[in-house]
Design a protein around this motif. Sequence first.
Motif, PDB file in Angstrom:
ATOM      1  N   PHE A  59       0.841  -1.189   0.000  1.00 14.94           N
ATOM      2  CA  PHE A  59       0.000   0.000   0.000  1.00 14.94           C
ATOM      3  C   PHE A  59       0.878   1.241   0.000  1.00 14.94           C
ATOM      4  O   PHE A  59       1.963   1.243   0.565  1.00 14.94           O
ATOM      5  CB  PHE A  59      -0.908   0.021   1.235  1.00 14.94           C
ATOM      6  CG  PHE A  59      -1.970  -1.031   1.191  1.00 14.94           C
ATOM      7  CD1 PHE A  59      -3.108  -0.845   0.420  1.00 14.94           C
ATOM      8  CD2 PHE A  59      -1.833  -2.208   1.907  1.00 14.94           C
ATOM      9  CE1 PHE A  59      -4.101  -1.807   0.370  1.00 14.94           C
ATOM     10  CE2 PHE A  59      -2.817  -3.177   1.867  1.00 14.94           C
ATOM     11  CZ  PHE A  59      -3.948  -2.973   1.094  1.00 14.94           C
ATOM     12  N   ILE A  60       0.372   2.287  -0.623  1.00 13.72           N
ATOM     13  CA  ILE A  60       1.085   3.557  -0.648  1.00 13.72           C
ATOM     14  C   ILE A  60       0.222   4.610   0.034  1.00 13.72           C
ATOM     15  O   ILE A  60      -0.981   4.645  -0.150  1.00 13.72           O
ATOM     16  CB  ILE A  60       1.432   3.973  -2.100  1.00 13.72           C
ATOM     17  CG1 ILE A  60       2.273   5.236  -2.105  1.00 13.72           C
ATOM     18  CG2 ILE A  60       0.187   4.116  -2.951  1.00 13.72           C
ATOM     19  CD1 ILE A  60       2.875   5.541  -3.454  1.00 13.72           C
ATOM     20  N   ASN A  61       0.861   5.446   0.819  1.00  9.22           N
ATOM     21  CA  ASN A  61       0.174   6.569   1.441  1.00  9.22           C
ATOM     22  C   ASN A  61       0.294   7.749   0.480  1.00  9.22           C
ATOM     23  O   ASN A  61       1.334   8.392   0.402  1.00  9.22           O
ATOM     24  CB  ASN A  61       0.795   6.896   2.795  1.00  9.22           C
ATOM     25  CG  ASN A  61       0.067   8.006   3.506  1.00  9.22           C
ATOM     26  OD1 ASN A  61      -0.677   8.769   2.899  1.00  9.22           O
ATOM     27  ND2 ASN A  61       0.299   8.102   4.807  1.00  9.22           N
ATOM     28  N   ARG A  62      -0.783   8.012  -0.251  1.00  9.02           N
ATOM     29  CA  ARG A  62      -0.744   9.064  -1.277  1.00  9.02           C
ATOM     30  C   ARG A  62      -0.590  10.453  -0.684  1.00  9.02           C
ATOM     31  O   ARG A  62      -0.218  11.383  -1.378  1.00  9.02           O
ATOM     32  CB  ARG A  62      -2.002   9.002  -2.142  1.00  9.02           C
ATOM     33  CG  ARG A  62      -2.055   7.748  -2.966  1.00  9.02           C
ATOM     34  CD  ARG A  62      -3.264   7.720  -3.838  1.00  9.02           C
ATOM     35  NE  ARG A  62      -4.487   7.676  -3.044  1.00  9.02           N
ATOM     36  CZ  ARG A  62      -5.674   7.425  -3.535  1.00  9.02           C
ATOM     37  NH1 ARG A  62      -5.828   7.224  -4.809  1.00  9.02           N
ATOM     38  NH2 ARG A  62      -6.731   7.390  -2.760  1.00  9.02           N
ATOM     39  N   ALA A  63      -0.853  10.603   0.596  1.00 13.24           N
ATOM     40  CA  ALA A  63      -0.729  11.912   1.233  1.00 13.24           C
ATOM     41  C   ALA A  63       0.727  12.257   1.544  1.00 13.24           C
ATOM     42  O   ALA A  63       1.035  13.409   1.826  1.00 13.24           O
ATOM     43  CB  ALA A  63      -1.564  11.956   2.510  1.00 13.24           C
ATOM     44  N   GLN A  64       1.611  11.277   1.495  1.00  4.62           N
ATOM     45  CA  GLN A  64       3.025  11.511   1.804  1.00  4.62           C
ATOM     46  C   GLN A  64       3.898  11.093   0.616  1.00  4.62           C
ATOM     47  O   GLN A  64       4.064   9.906   0.342  1.00  4.62           O
ATOM     48  CB  GLN A  64       3.454  10.707   3.031  1.00  4.62           C
ATOM     49  CG  GLN A  64       2.777  11.142   4.307  1.00  4.62           C
ATOM     50  CD  GLN A  64       3.283  10.345   5.498  1.00  4.62           C
ATOM     51  OE1 GLN A  64       3.933   9.319   5.363  1.00  4.62           O
ATOM     52  NE2 GLN A  64       2.976  10.828   6.691  1.00  4.62           N
ATOM     53  N   ARG A  65       4.471  12.076  -0.062  1.00  3.25           N
ATOM     54  CA  ARG A  65       5.337  11.781  -1.211  1.00  3.25           C
ATOM     55  C   ARG A  65       6.529  10.907  -0.809  1.00  3.25           C
ATOM     56  O   ARG A  65       7.012  10.110  -1.607  1.00  3.25           O
ATOM     57  CB  ARG A  65       5.836  13.070  -1.857  1.00  3.25           C
ATOM     58  CG  ARG A  65       4.767  13.787  -2.662  1.00  3.25           C
ATOM     59  CD  ARG A  65       5.331  15.003  -3.343  1.00  3.25           C
ATOM     60  NE  ARG A  65       6.193  14.702  -4.466  1.00  3.25           N
ATOM     61  CZ  ARG A  65       5.789  14.613  -5.718  1.00  3.25           C
ATOM     62  NH1 ARG A  65       4.526  14.788  -6.009  1.00  3.25           N
ATOM     63  NH2 ARG A  65       6.649  14.367  -6.673  1.00  3.25           N
ATOM     64  N   ARG A  66       6.991  11.064   0.430  1.00  4.97           N
ATOM     65  CA  ARG A  66       8.143  10.279   0.903  1.00  4.97           C
ATOM     66  C   ARG A  66       7.854   8.782   0.899  1.00  4.97           C
ATOM     67  O   ARG A  66       8.764   7.969   0.880  1.00  4.97           O
ATOM     68  CB  ARG A  66       8.527  10.694   2.319  1.00  4.97           C
ATOM     69  CG  ARG A  66       9.016  12.099   2.469  1.00  4.97           C
ATOM     70  CD  ARG A  66       9.451  12.339   3.911  1.00  4.97           C
ATOM     71  NE  ARG A  66       8.408  11.971   4.852  1.00  4.97           N
ATOM     72  CZ  ARG A  66       7.637  12.821   5.506  1.00  4.97           C
ATOM     73  NH1 ARG A  66       7.785  14.102   5.329  1.00  4.97           N
ATOM     74  NH2 ARG A  66       6.722  12.405   6.355  1.00  4.97           N
ATOM     75  N   ASP A  67       6.588   8.417   0.932  1.00  4.70           N
ATOM     76  CA  ASP A  67       6.226   7.009   0.972  1.00  4.70           C
ATOM     77  C   ASP A  67       6.627   6.285  -0.308  1.00  4.70           C
ATOM     78  O   ASP A  67       6.761   5.065  -0.323  1.00  4.70           O
ATOM     79  CB  ASP A  67       4.732   6.849   1.237  1.00  4.70           C
ATOM     80  CG  ASP A  67       4.391   5.472   1.793  1.00  4.70           C
ATOM     81  OD1 ASP A  67       5.188   4.935   2.597  1.00  4.70           O
ATOM     82  OD2 ASP A  67       3.347   4.934   1.415  1.00  4.70           O
ATOM     83  N   LEU A  68       6.839   7.023  -1.385  1.00  9.33           N
ATOM     84  CA  LEU A  68       7.272   6.415  -2.650  1.00  9.33           C
ATOM     85  C   LEU A  68       8.611   5.703  -2.502  1.00  9.33           C
ATOM     86  O   LEU A  68       8.858   4.691  -3.152  1.00  9.33           O
ATOM     87  CB  LEU A  68       7.355   7.466  -3.753  1.00  9.33           C
ATOM     88  CG  LEU A  68       6.007   7.929  -4.282  1.00  9.33           C
ATOM     89  CD1 LEU A  68       6.171   9.159  -5.151  1.00  9.33           C
ATOM     90  CD2 LEU A  68       5.341   6.808  -5.043  1.00  9.33           C
ATOM     91  N   VAL A  69       9.480   6.230  -1.644  1.00 10.34           N
ATOM     92  CA  VAL A  69      10.779   5.585  -1.424  1.00 10.34           C
ATOM     93  C   VAL A  69      10.565   4.196  -0.825  1.00 10.34           C
ATOM     94  O   VAL A  69      11.125   3.205  -1.300  1.00 10.34           O
ATOM     95  CB  VAL A  69      11.676   6.452  -0.511  1.00 10.34           C
ATOM     96  CG1 VAL A  69      12.959   5.714  -0.151  1.00 10.34           C
ATOM     97  CG2 VAL A  69      11.982   7.786  -1.177  1.00 10.34           C
TER      98      VAL A  69
END
Length: 191
Positions: A59-69
């Motif tokens: 899952f990705i947290n779309r509210a936090q760009r850092r989550d892409l890492v």
Amino acid sequence: MNISSVDLAIIVIYLLGIAGVGLWSVRRTKMTSDAYFLAGRALHWPVIGAICARMDTIFINRAQRRDLVRVSEQIGAALDRGDGVVIFAEGTSSAGDEVRPLLPSLFEVAVHRQLPVHYAAITYRAPDARHRICWWGEMTFPDHLFRLLQLGGFEASLTFGETPVRGADRKQLAHEVHARISTIFRPVTDR
């Protein structure tokens, strides 16, 4: 493309159907064939959450760009294990009338590893399909599920692209995959 909660079920049914054909090959080579699905929302529901956890959903947290890492690292780890990865790169659901722009950052691992990207489009036919099958806009999941379960049946069509796409730049790759999906996409229709 991602237009409904039914997308996952259709893809899983399709993959299970072809799994029997490839089962003997998997056993002979000792490779794993776990599928990974990248979603925009974490599911904390007892049944659906357990199914997603069992499938090693990322899952990705779309509210936090850092989550892409973190997500890119998990995708890379899955690929290192020889697992396949399925990504819903639109990052949201829709009414099924168009292919929305794809999120280029989700293609970074494929670009970095010079991997081919296979693509597919899914569509549905049913009475009032846009409002009964598709989950979009301000619909709550319980309302969506209630409408979906009222259907006596529906037709789903999953179309895979003929050739995979490669790219040296994630934005270019996302644009090319979007263009190819758009050529095989058919809007959701009422029957």
